[in-house]
Design a protein around this motif. Structure first.
Motif, PDB file in Angstrom:
ATOM      1  N   UNK A  40     -35.583  -5.918 117.660  1.00 58.65           N
ATOM      2  CA  UNK A  40     -36.972  -5.967 117.186  1.00 58.65           C
ATOM      3  C   UNK A  40     -37.991  -6.154 118.307  1.00 58.65           C
ATOM      4  N   UNK A  41     -37.537  -6.433 119.518  1.00 57.69           N
ATOM      5  CA  UNK A  41     -38.467  -6.714 120.614  1.00 57.69           C
ATOM      6  C   UNK A  41     -39.262  -5.472 120.990  1.00 57.69           C
ATOM      7  N   UNK A  42     -40.552  -5.651 121.163  1.00 57.94           N
ATOM      8  CA  UNK A  42     -41.439  -4.591 121.633  1.00 57.94           C
ATOM      9  C   UNK A  42     -41.791  -4.857 123.098  1.00 57.94           C
ATOM     10  N   UNK A  43     -41.749  -3.783 123.899  1.00 53.79           N
ATOM     11  CA  UNK A  43     -41.940  -3.936 125.346  1.00 53.79           C
ATOM     12  C   UNK A  43     -43.300  -3.421 125.792  1.00 53.79           C
ATOM     13  N   UNK A  87     -41.970  -8.816 123.310  1.00 51.88           N
ATOM     14  CA  UNK A  87     -42.539  -9.614 122.213  1.00 51.88           C
ATOM     15  C   UNK A  87     -41.829  -9.320 120.900  1.00 51.88           C
ATOM     16  N   UNK A  88     -41.619 -10.370 120.116  1.00 53.90           N
ATOM     17  CA  UNK A  88     -41.072 -10.249 118.775  1.00 53.90           C
ATOM     18  C   UNK A  88     -42.203 -10.295 117.754  1.00 53.90           C
ATOM     19  N   UNK A  89     -42.048  -9.644 116.602  1.00 52.07           N
ATOM     20  CA  UNK A  89     -43.081  -9.738 115.558  1.00 52.07           C
ATOM     21  C   UNK A  89     -43.328 -11.194 115.157  1.00 52.07           C
ATOM     22  N   UNK A  90     -44.533 -11.465 114.698  1.00 51.03           N
ATOM     23  CA  UNK A  90     -44.893 -12.828 114.304  1.00 51.03           C
ATOM     24  C   UNK A  90     -43.913 -13.358 113.274  1.00 51.03           C
ATOM     25  N   UNK A  91     -43.436 -14.584 113.528  1.00 52.25           N
ATOM     26  CA  UNK A  91     -42.432 -15.179 112.661  1.00 52.25           C
ATOM     27  C   UNK A  91     -42.421 -16.678 112.876  1.00 52.25           C
ATOM     28  N   UNK A  92     -41.885 -17.399 111.895  1.00 52.01           N
ATOM     29  CA  UNK A  92     -41.713 -18.846 112.055  1.00 52.01           C
ATOM     30  C   UNK A  92     -40.383 -19.188 112.714  1.00 52.01           C
ATOM     31  N   UNK A  93     -39.479 -18.239 112.785  1.00 54.52           N
ATOM     32  CA  UNK A  93     -38.191 -18.440 113.452  1.00 54.52           C
ATOM     33  C   UNK A  93     -37.858 -17.169 114.217  1.00 54.52           C
ATOM     34  N   UNK A 122     -46.329 -18.476 111.407  1.00 57.82           N
ATOM     35  CA  UNK A 122     -45.863 -17.278 112.105  1.00 57.82           C
ATOM     36  C   UNK A 122     -46.583 -17.109 113.450  1.00 57.82           C
ATOM     37  N   UNK A 123     -45.802 -16.974 114.504  1.00 62.46           N
ATOM     38  CA  UNK A 123     -46.356 -16.766 115.844  1.00 62.46           C
ATOM     39  C   UNK A 123     -45.549 -15.684 116.551  1.00 62.46           C
ATOM     40  N   UNK A 124     -46.169 -15.098 117.564  1.00 64.36           N
ATOM     41  CA  UNK A 124     -45.519 -14.070 118.374  1.00 64.36           C
ATOM     42  C   UNK A 124     -44.917 -14.723 119.609  1.00 64.36           C
ATOM     43  N   UNK A 125     -43.627 -14.565 119.787  1.00 69.41           N
ATOM     44  CA  UNK A 125     -42.937 -15.087 120.966  1.00 69.41           C
ATOM     45  C   UNK A 125     -42.787 -13.959 121.978  1.00 69.41           C
TER      46      UNK A 125
END
Length: 667
Positions: free
Chosen positions: A615-618, A649-655, A577-580
């Motif tokens: 889901x994107x946070x600004x 940024x999107x929450x940490x995820x693998x996809x 899981x990573x934050x994009x």
């Protein structure tokens, strides 16, 4: 006369007559400087550069020995130039005379340590010397002497604290002194000739000793700190050829290095160090090639990188004609576009871009290319500025008819560097964008790097910006990077972060790509490019840009334009899981207009950003850059705010998938 280079190939500093302190300063830097040269593990056999020197001696043409001028022209050539100045080129020449720096200001007094001060002295003496030969007015001769005497007064050519006598200013002054000495030879007194020649020889010996091949030495052939000093050495070698036996070796060294410079250049015409460095560096490639062609009869011009150079500079201009799509170390981003800060007077004198467009006159003449002539004519019509206008007298060929800009496609894919430029047309009212996703020096490097052990990469002026874009519409630059940086990072561009981290080995200094495998960088590529009159669709694979430990297994950015709007779609798969995070920069303020809508302020148009992924946070933050520091310590500059940045940024995820839409709104 035949010159044999093997006998003198590795002469020491003392044998060359170089003062030992200066020689130690120059040669000691081999071990720590990547700019220009460095020393590594020696390979068996002769140095590749020594082999090239033997194969291409670049000897002065027999009919030019014992006569002056000879480097760029002859007495007969000067008479033709005088006729041009009074006839076909009168307007060009009159404008050049009005701008001669030697007639407008005194040369910098010793030690002349202000940035670029010695460079200006070199340009000043060259222009004044040519003006005297064309006009016969002793005011120009007196000015040339003042500037040449100033150069004599500089104990160190360049900065006393960074690469003294072997770097950019040394190259400039060798060119200036060599050209002026050659042009004025017949009117100088014997005492003047001796003084000027002895200084040229002294400085050329120091510089040549530094660049001469020896076991384990490698060269940053594609980097301007290598080829600018060597261009000056080439001019100096031909200027003092008759009186200095080692001048033959200097010419062969310069010819060998420039052979490599051209060999490693991008075949699509793109200049990887950016537009600002195209403006600064391309004159030295032209000067060196002109010296080889005229003085040695050795024409090296016919290269794809030079045949296509006009396309690079044309597409790099934004529709207003005065700003640029600024990939890499180019100007100061928002500051430059606002014409504020100390650099604006240099980059945009009187508000007009200093582009050195007259270099295209030379390329157009050499290749008989109407397109290159047309681009130069267009840039001239925009009021652009050239540092050495006086060479237009030699470079401009009116027989090459200028093609209209409308005959050049308004969109272009530089396939080696993975960079796309698109505009609706060539008018000032056009909508335009630029997008890049490729290795910093191009895909061709991956195929040839291992074959050239004498070449090391120095990519500090390229930024870790794969997947970044710049937008222009409504008569203004809408969004793009923050400009020249002492420490380039992905945070400065409209690209992606993974867990807050950027691309390659950013953050450790000026070269974000140092020790990062080029084979991995070569995986950064445009997998699909579709460009049409009213739309574009680009797909980029950015996976190779990010360090393996970040866990990115696949990262794709799709960038599309249609119906006046841009859509950016990012899709990532990761091993953990990573934050994009996607970034968008503005020159001034960015505000939130609605929960998922933002406005990047601008005049006369603003940019509206719609976030399509719920889901994107600004986060809106100041755009902070470590600016360039002083020569020799470019990564030690001050922190500056240049504009504002929106980070999504999107929450940490693998996809993860993140989609944004952008459209400009005219005021």
């Amino acid at each position: 006369m035949t010159h044999h280079f093997g006998r003198r190939r590795f002469l020491g500093a003392a044998a060359l007559g170089v003062p030992m302190l200066a020689a130690r300063q120059a040669l000691a830097q081999d071990a720590r400087e990547a700019l220009g040269t460095m020393i590594g593990k020696a390979a068996p056999g002769p140095h590749p550069l020594a082999t090239l020197m033997q194969a291409h001696p670049a000897a002065l043409r027999a009919e030019l020995r014992g006569v002056h001028p000879r480097v760029f022209t002859t007495r007969a050539g000067l008479e033709q130039l005088r006729q041009r100045a009074r006839g076909s080129h009168r307007a060009l020449w009159t404008a050049a005379l009005d701008k001669l720096v030697a007639m407008r200001e005194a040369p910098a007094a010793a030690p002349a340590q202000k940035r670029r001060a010695q460079n200006t002295v070199a340009i000043g003496m060259t222009g004044a010397a040519l003006a005297y030969q064309i006009e016969g007015d002793t005011r120009y001769l007196d000015a040339a002497r003042r500037y040449m005497d100033a150069a004599l007064s500089y104990q160190v050519w360049g900065y006393t604290f960074s690469k003294p006598d072997i770097d950019l200013a040394a190259g400039h002054l060798l060119y200036g002194m060599g050209t002026a000495y050659d042009l004025l030879f017949d009117v100088l007194s014997p005492e003047e000739r001796t003084r000027y020649r002895d200084k040229i020889v002294r400085q050329a010996r120091i510089l040549a000793a530094h660049f001469m091949p020896k076991p384990g030495k490698s060269y940053s052939y594609s980097q301007n700190h290598c080829f600018i000093p060597i261009a000056g050495l080439a001019v100096a070698a031909y200027a003092v050829w008759d009186d200095t036996p080692e001048a033959a070796e200097w010419a062969a060294l310069a010819r060998a290095i420039f052979g490599r410079v051209l060999e490693v250049s991008a075949p699509d015409g793109y200049f990887y160090e950016g537009v600002e460095y195209w403006v600064f560096s391309m004159p030295w490639i032209v000067h060196a090639l002109d010296a080889f062609a005229h003085a040695a009869g050795d024409d090296l011009y016919d290269q794809p990188s030079l045949r296509k150079a006009h396309l690079y500079i044309a597409h790099s201009l934004t529709p207003n004609g005065q700003d640029v799509f600024d990939f890499g170390d180019v100007f100061e981003g928002p500051l430059t576009r606002a014409r504020s800060g100390e650099e604006a007077a240099r980059t945009h004198p009187n508000g007009k871009l200093h582009s050195n467009y007259n270099l295209l006159y030379r390329l157009a003449a050499r290749f008989g290319d109407p397109e290159a002539q047309g681009v130069a004519s267009w840039m001239a019509s925009l009021g652009h500025v050239c540092q050495e206008d006086y060479w237009s007298l030699l470079w401009y060929d009116p027989a090459v008819k200028a093609a209209p800009m409308s005959s050049i496609s308004p969109h272009h894919h530089f396939d080696d560097l993975g960079t796309v430029y698109w505009r609706s047309d060539w008018s000032a009212a056009a909508t335009a964008f630029a997008f890049r996703a490729g290795p910093p020096e191009g895909h061709h490097v991956a195929a040839i790097l291992a074959k050239l052990p004498d070449w090391h990469l120095e990519m500090g002026h390229a930024h870790p910006d794969a997947g970044s874009f710049m937008l222009y519409g409504g008569g203004t630059y809408l969004s793009g990077p923050m400009g020249y940086a002492g420490i380039p990072t992905s945070a400065l561009s409209n690209t992606l972060l993974v867990d807050g981290q950027g691309q390659a080995n950013e953050g450790g200094g000026h070269d974000a790509f140092k020790d990062y495998p080029y084979a991995r960088l070569d995986r950064i590529r445009l997998s699909s490019v579709k460009l049409e009159r009213d739309r574009a669709d680009i797909v980029a694979d950015l996976t190779g840009a990010y360090r393996p430990e970040l866990g990115v297994e696949r990262l794709e950015r799709r960038f599309s334009y249609a119906n006046g709007a841009w859509t950016v779609s990012d899709r990532m798969q990761a091993a953990k899981p990573v934050v994009l995070t996607a970034q968008l920069h503005g020159d001034t303020a960015i505000t939130r207009a609605a929960p998922q809508r933002f406005v990047v302020a601008g005049k006369p148009a603003s940019l509206t950003v719609e976030v399509r992924t719920a889901a994107a946070q600004a986060l809106i933050a100041p755009g902070v850059v470590v600016a360039a520091g002083p020569p020799g310590n470019v990564d030690k500059g001050p922190r500056e705010q240049r504009g504002t940045v929106l980070r999504l940024s999107l929450p940490a995820s693998r996809a993860a998938t993140l989609v944004t839409s952008l459209r400009f709104q005219e005021a």
